[in-house]
Design a protein around this motif. Structure first.
Motif, PDB file in Angstrom:
ATOM      1  N   ILE A 102      -1.064   5.578  -6.944  1.00  0.00           N
ATOM      2  CA  ILE A 102      -1.942   4.549  -7.490  1.00  0.00           C
ATOM      3  C   ILE A 102      -2.809   4.028  -6.346  1.00  0.00           C
ATOM      4  O   ILE A 102      -2.296   3.667  -5.295  1.00  0.00           O
ATOM      5  N   LEU A 103      -4.108   4.018  -6.560  1.00  0.00           N
ATOM      6  CA  LEU A 103      -5.014   3.517  -5.533  1.00  0.00           C
ATOM      7  C   LEU A 103      -5.101   2.003  -5.592  1.00  0.00           C
ATOM      8  O   LEU A 103      -5.138   1.423  -6.680  1.00  0.00           O
ATOM      9  N   PRO A 104      -5.178   1.331  -4.439  1.00  0.00           N
ATOM     10  CA  PRO A 104      -5.464  -0.099  -4.445  1.00  0.00           C
ATOM     11  C   PRO A 104      -6.828  -0.340  -5.082  1.00  0.00           C
ATOM     12  O   PRO A 104      -7.696   0.551  -5.080  1.00  0.00           O
ATOM     13  N   GLU A 105      -7.033  -1.521  -5.605  1.00  0.00           N
ATOM     14  CA  GLU A 105      -8.256  -1.807  -6.365  1.00  0.00           C
ATOM     15  C   GLU A 105      -9.523  -1.565  -5.553  1.00  0.00           C
ATOM     16  O   GLU A 105     -10.490  -1.015  -6.067  1.00  0.00           O
ATOM     17  N   GLU A 106      -9.522  -1.932  -4.263  1.00  0.00           N
ATOM     18  CA  GLU A 106     -10.740  -1.742  -3.481  1.00  0.00           C
ATOM     19  C   GLU A 106     -11.051  -0.248  -3.281  1.00  0.00           C
ATOM     20  O   GLU A 106     -12.210   0.149  -3.288  1.00  0.00           O
ATOM     21  N   LEU A 107     -10.045   0.584  -3.143  1.00  0.00           N
ATOM     22  CA  LEU A 107     -10.285   2.019  -3.021  1.00  0.00           C
ATOM     23  C   LEU A 107     -10.724   2.622  -4.352  1.00  0.00           C
ATOM     24  O   LEU A 107     -11.560   3.525  -4.391  1.00  0.00           O
ATOM     25  N   TYR A 142       0.829  -1.200   0.000  1.00  0.00           N
ATOM     26  CA  TYR A 142       0.000   0.000   0.000  1.00  0.00           C
ATOM     27  C   TYR A 142       0.867   1.256   0.000  1.00  0.00           C
ATOM     28  O   TYR A 142       0.550   2.232  -0.663  1.00  0.00           O
ATOM     29  N   LYS A 143       1.948   1.223   0.763  1.00  0.00           N
ATOM     30  CA  LYS A 143       2.835   2.392   0.831  1.00  0.00           C
ATOM     31  C   LYS A 143       3.477   2.657  -0.533  1.00  0.00           C
ATOM     32  O   LYS A 143       3.564   3.803  -0.972  1.00  0.00           O
ATOM     33  N   ILE A 144       3.906   1.601  -1.197  1.00  0.00           N
ATOM     34  CA  ILE A 144       4.505   1.751  -2.534  1.00  0.00           C
ATOM     35  C   ILE A 144       3.479   2.315  -3.511  1.00  0.00           C
ATOM     36  O   ILE A 144       3.766   3.233  -4.278  1.00  0.00           O
TER      37      ILE A 144
END
Length: 122
Positions: free
Chosen positions: A55-60, A47-49
């Motif tokens: 870039i947002l994680p897919e769920e966000l 998540y930090k990377i």
């Protein structure tokens, strides 16, 4: 010490000498601590990377798309277009729930603490 480490150190020293780091945003200010306590430990570095790369994680990303679709549905006057938007919106929570089950986030203590708040948003 290995060669790669020495080369990296030398390049950093050269950049400092050349003033390449003088105009970075936030120079001279302390770093703000990030609260990643709601993220499972095995996902935190990822998540930090992603955050550092904007870039947002897919769920966000899915949550963001769902909110955008809700706004569009609320503003849409054309009944045909509104139905298309509703169909798109209906697919997003299904994908989100599938993703959460797949990642086993729903069994984490952090999810348990915020479960009711998350479901109220939907």
């Amino acid at each position: 010490m290995d060669f790669a480490f020495l080369m990296a150190e030398q390049r950093i020293k050269d950049a400092i000498d050349n003033g390449d780091f003088d105009h970075l945003p936030g120079k001279g200010k302390p770093l703000e601590p990030e609260d990643l306590s709601a993220v499972p430990p095995e996902l935190r570095i990822g998540y930090k990377i992603l955050k550092n790369a904007n870039i947002l994680p897919e769920e966000l990303q899915l949550k963001k798309e769902m909110m955008t679709l809700q706004d569009m549905i609320g503003c849409c006057m054309d009944p045909g277009e509104k139905e298309k938007l509703k169909k798109k919106w209906n697919e997003k929570p299904l994908r989100f729930n599938h993703l959460m089950e797949k990642r086993s986030i729903t069994t984490s203590p952090a999810f348990g603490a915020y479960k009711d708040k998350i479901y109220k948003k939907f």
